[in-house]
Design a protein around this motif. Structure first.
Motif, short mmCIF file in Angstrom:
data_model
loop_
_atom_site.label_atom_id
_atom_site.label_comp_id
_atom_site.label_asym_id
_atom_site.label_seq_id
_atom_site.Cartn_x
_atom_site.Cartn_y
_atom_site.Cartn_z
N MET A 572 43.14 34.52 38.78
CA MET A 572 43.97 34.69 37.81
C MET A 572 43.04 34.99 36.64
N LEU A 573 42.18 34.21 36.74
CA LEU A 573 41.05 35.08 35.24
C LEU A 573 40.97 36.27 35.71
N GLY A 574 40.10 37.30 36.62
CA GLY A 574 39.67 37.80 36.89
C GLY A 574 40.35 38.73 36.49
N ILE A 575 41.92 39.08 37.67
CA ILE A 575 42.56 40.12 36.85
C ILE A 575 42.82 40.48 35.62
N TYR A 576 42.80 39.12 34.91
CA TYR A 576 43.08 39.07 33.37
C TYR A 576 42.30 39.95 32.55
N LYS A 577 41.00 39.93 33.34
CA LYS A 577 39.70 40.50 33.14
C LYS A 577 40.23 41.73 33.44
N ILE A 578 39.16 41.88 34.44
CA ILE A 578 40.23 43.63 35.06
C ILE A 578 41.14 44.56 34.27
N VAL A 579 42.22 44.02 34.05
CA VAL A 579 43.38 44.48 33.20
C VAL A 579 42.73 44.40 31.61
N LEU A 580 42.18 43.77 30.92
CA LEU A 580 42.14 43.69 30.01
C LEU A 580 40.85 45.00 29.65
N SER A 581 39.89 45.17 30.00
CA SER A 581 38.59 45.92 30.11
C SER A 581 38.62 47.62 31.04
N HIS A 582 39.71 47.38 32.25
CA HIS A 582 39.59 48.85 32.55
C HIS A 582 40.12 49.87 31.85
N PRO A 583 39.77 50.59 31.72
CA PRO A 583 39.74 52.25 30.56
C PRO A 583 41.63 52.76 30.54
N LYS A 584 41.97 52.79 31.97
CA LYS A 584 43.11 52.94 32.20
C LYS A 584 44.24 52.27 32.07
N LEU A 585 43.88 50.43 32.30
CA LEU A 585 45.30 49.75 32.22
C LEU A 585 45.41 49.09 30.83
N GLY A 586 44.69 47.91 30.71
CA GLY A 586 45.09 47.52 28.84
C GLY A 586 45.86 46.55 28.32
N ILE A 587 45.70 46.10 27.86
CA ILE A 587 46.96 45.23 27.30
C ILE A 587 47.76 45.07 25.73
N THR A 588 48.27 45.50 25.94
CA THR A 588 49.24 46.22 24.36
C THR A 588 48.77 44.50 22.94
N LYS A 589 48.89 44.69 22.22
CA LYS A 589 48.37 43.10 21.25
C LYS A 589 50.34 42.21 21.25
N ASP A 590 50.96 43.27 21.49
CA ASP A 590 51.73 42.91 21.61
C ASP A 590 52.32 41.46 23.24
N LEU A 591 52.33 42.58 23.66
CA LEU A 591 52.45 41.61 25.25
C LEU A 591 51.02 40.42 24.85
N LEU A 592 49.89 40.72 24.03
CA LEU A 592 48.63 39.36 24.38
C LEU A 592 49.80 38.65 23.68
N ALA A 593 49.78 38.10 22.23
CA ALA A 593 50.38 37.41 21.19
C ALA A 593 51.76 36.57 21.53
N THR A 594 52.69 37.38 22.63
CA THR A 594 53.95 36.68 23.06
C THR A 594 53.54 36.40 24.41
N ARG A 595 53.10 36.91 24.72
CA ARG A 595 52.97 36.23 26.81
C ARG A 595 52.02 36.36 27.68
N VAL A 596 50.86 36.65 27.03
CA VAL A 596 49.52 36.56 27.81
C VAL A 596 48.70 35.09 26.76
N LEU A 597 49.02 35.89 25.81
CA LEU A 597 47.76 34.38 24.93
C LEU A 597 48.23 32.46 25.47
N PRO A 598 50.21 32.95 24.87
CA PRO A 598 50.35 31.84 25.22
C PRO A 598 50.51 31.03 26.85
N TYR A 599 50.14 31.85 27.58
CA TYR A 599 49.93 31.22 29.15
C TYR A 599 48.50 30.90 29.24
#
Length: 690
Positions: A572-599
């Motif tokens: 799971m950690l690997g997937i989050y890293k790829i999504v976070l760092s891949h130039p085509k993908l990325g995660i918005t700060k709102d999603l990070l703050a409200t869903r990803v980090l709390p998980y």
């Protein structure tokens, strides 16, 4: 614009767009219809030009001229197919116009002789005799009949290109018969003659390259029955065939070929089964001598009689092109004394044919008579033999024989290793032509489960040679079925294979066919390795997905995983890293703050993580916090800048230079900022006093 005006404008726009769409749709339909009609007329035009008015055209479509066969190579061979079933075929055509070089008497005789040969061919059924699909039909301009798909006559293969298309087809450029093709071809002809002499009680009388047809699989088939004769005696008595003299007053095509004719036709005016065996011996000689016979007669009967005398002493130099282990047998076949010649059955037992490659082809041709246990043992050892066979033989002879076993699914797991070995040695063009059509049949099978297992193990080979359109049409359904099986090994093989061709699939296919099946494995599988491999598979296909698909479909999968094994957590950690760092993908700060980090934060303190894994998770969390912080700061700075711009109201320049600046009206946000600054100063001052 009022709501009513807006609706009217929108309806007008949609109507115009619809008219344009209809115009393009009608144009497309028109183009498509024209193309289809042109294709149909092209095929019909070819057929009508080749065999105008012949009844064969009702059932068969002719595509191209491929060769020639029969006496004088007057039969033209055309590739074609049956209209109703699309089954491939070869159409034999005799154009009566081509007979204009002969006298009226000879023309009539040629037509009758050729009709006799084709009619007799329809009566004989044997694996070594050319198989008819449609009986002889006659029209004003032609004779025609249809057979199994053919490559050419043996005469064409040996370099006699008379009555062939010009320029020659590419298949004939630098074409040369291979040793195993010659050996097995001659053995097939010996078996055909054994059947004719012992069972059908027929004397062929014209065994020569023009009478032998090589089918599309490379098998040699006996044809050319224009001059055959049948037994005159009762079935229980010894065979006796009528003798027919070579008639020099007729055109050469109305007589057997003198170079292959047995000597007794000129010396004793008799013929029997041994006469065919002499012709077979001369054919044997010519095949190994690049199509050249022991002597040349030039359609001169007197020259034939003189040449026959030379058979009393065949020199070693004349036999130099013949393999040494068959020379003595060949001399016996071409012996002047017909009683010394071996019969067809004896020829099949000559040690010369005890060749591994020949025996392999012979076994494959007769495998339908063998039980499954013996077949499985043979197929297990077949890959070792394939390595020693020429590729053309593997493609044209081995593959079709293996395909016949597809009706027996239990044998397919034993066959597939040989098919994939041949595929590995094939070019992409050979693979698409000979192997892929057969594999498509296998791709649809679900049992036995070993079929899927072997296919998936060879998926990298399949993907490297299969065109992208076929991958989506035939391999994607196979992968989907594999993901739904209960066999763990198949599931893991499939998950490991999927990323290698994900780039060939469109977003819709991945979203609706692949991801739901992976989600089910990831969340419901009772096997830990399947869950881990599901997550690894997701990580590998992320780069081929759109950002919205990842946010809508992939991240929710991770949030539903309740297992806390370290292998799953690190995947799971690997997937989050790829999504976070891949130039085509990325995660918005709102999603990070409200869903990803709390998980993720609770996972950091999970007891299943070791120090290294804990540090990896903390590093990711800090990176996410840093992103939230930087993006939020940037947003707040932009807000403050906008507020400052709003709070500054410029003095009036024209006619109002002495007027005082207007009072600044503070917004709630400005008041909050001022209050915060006041509290900060108050706290600092309080601490200083204390």
């Amino acid at each position: 614009m009022s709501q009513k005006e807006f609706k009217a404008t929108a309806q007008d726009y949609l109507q115009k767009a619809g008219n344009v769409s209809k115009e393009y749709l009608n144009l497309f339909k028109s183009k498509l219809a024209t193309t289809v009609v042109d294709t149909v007329y092209m095929a019909e035009g070819i057929t009508k030009n080749v065999i105008p008015g012949n009844p064969v055209t009702r059932d068969y479509e002719v595509t191209k001229h491929i060769g020639s066969a029969g006496p004088g190579l007057l039969w033209k061979l055309y590739a074609g197919f049956k209209k109703s079933t699309k089954q491939e075929a070869t159409v034999f055509v005799l154009h009566k116009k081509s007979l204009e070089i002969f006298s009226k008497k000879d023309r009539d005789l040629i037509v009758e002789v050729f009709k006799k040969g084709a009619t007799q061919l329809a009566r004989i059924k044997h694996p070594r005799i050319l198989s008819l699909q449609h009986q002889l039909e006659e029209s004003k301009d032609s004779l025609a009949f249809a057979t199994e798909p053919c490559f050419s006559s043996l005469a064409n293969a040996l370099g006699n290109h008379e009555n062939m298309p010009s320029p020659l087809p590419d298949d004939f450029k630098d074409f040369k018969l291979l040793e195993v093709e010659i050996k097995y071809g001659l053995l097939q002809l010996a078996e055909a003659l054994s059947f004719l002499h012992k069972d059908a009680k027929i004397l062929h009388r014209n065994i020569c390259p023009e009478s032998i047809v090589i089918n599309s699989n490379g098998a040699w088939k006996l044809a050319g029955f224009e001059f055959f004769v049948t037994n005159n005696n009762d079935p229980n008595d010894a065979l006796k065939f009528p003798f027919k003299e070579w008639d020099g007053s007729l055109a050469p095509v109305l007589n057997p070929v003198l170079e292959y004719l047995a000597p007794e036709y000129g010396l004793s005016s008799k013929c029997d089964c041994s006469s065919d065996m002499f012709s077979f011996g001369m054919l044997f000689y010519s095949v190994y001598n690049n199509g050249k016979t022991l002597y040349s007669c030039s359609n001169n009967y007197s020259a034939f009689v003189r040449n026959v005398e030379e058979l009393k002493s065949i020199t070693n130099s004349q036999m130099s092109s013949i393999p040494s282990d068959i020379r003595e047998y060949l001399k016996m076949l071409m012996h002047l004394n017909s009683e010394l010649r071996p019969d067809a059955g004896q020829v099949t037992k000559i040690p010369f044919f005890d060749d591994v490659a020949v025996k392999t082809l012979e076994y494959l041709d007769s495998s339908f008579q063998v039980d499954n246990l013996q077949k499985s043992m043979f197929f297990k050892s077949l890959p070792q033999i394939i390595d020693k066979l020429p590729q053309r033989v593997c493609l044209q002879r081995i593959i079709p024989c293996l395909e016949q076993e597809f009706i027996n699914p239990d044998m397919i797991p034993f066959i597939l290793p040989s098919i994939f070995l041949i595929a590995e040695q094939s070019s992409n063009e050979e693979y698409v032509k000979y192997i892929l059509p057969r594999l498509k049949i296998i791709f649809k099978l679900q049992k036995p489960i070993q079929i899927l297992l072997i296919v998936l193990k060879n998926m990298s080979l399949i993907l490297s040679k299969t065109p992208p359109t076929d991958i989506k049409e035939h391999i994607l359904p196979l992968v989907c079925r594999s993901l739904e099986t209960d066999t763990v090994e198949i599931q893991e093989l499939c998950l490991g294979t999927l990323p290698s061709f994900a780039h060939l699939l469109d977003t819709s296919s991945i979203k609706h066919q692949i991801i739901p099946r992976i989600r089910k494995l990831c969340l419901e599988s009772s096997t830990l390795s399947v869950r881990v491999n599901s997550l690894i598979c997701i990580g590998k296909i992320l780069e081929h997905l759109e950002k919205w698909v990842v946010l809508d479909d992939i991240l929710p999968i991770l949030e539903k995983i309740n297992i806390r094994d370290s292998a799953v957590l690190m995947a799971m950690l690997g997937i989050y890293k790829i999504v976070l760092s891949h130039p085509k993908l990325g995660i918005t700060k709102d999603l990070l703050a409200t869903r990803v980090l709390p998980y993720l934060i609770p996972i950091c303190i999970d007891n299943n993580l070791n120090m290294k894994q804990f540090n990896a998770y903390m590093s990711l969390v800090k990176e996410m916090l840093s992103q939230v912080e930087s993006e939020q700061k940037k947003k707040l700075e932009q807000i403050e800048a906008l507020e400052r711009e709003k709070s500054i109201i410029p003095y009036s320049i024209a006619g109002n230079s002495s007027s005082k600046p207007k009072e600044v009206i503070k917004t709630p946000d400005t008041m909050v900022i001022d209050n915060i600054k006041y509290l900060e100063n108050f706290v600092f001052f309080s601490r200083w006093i204390n």
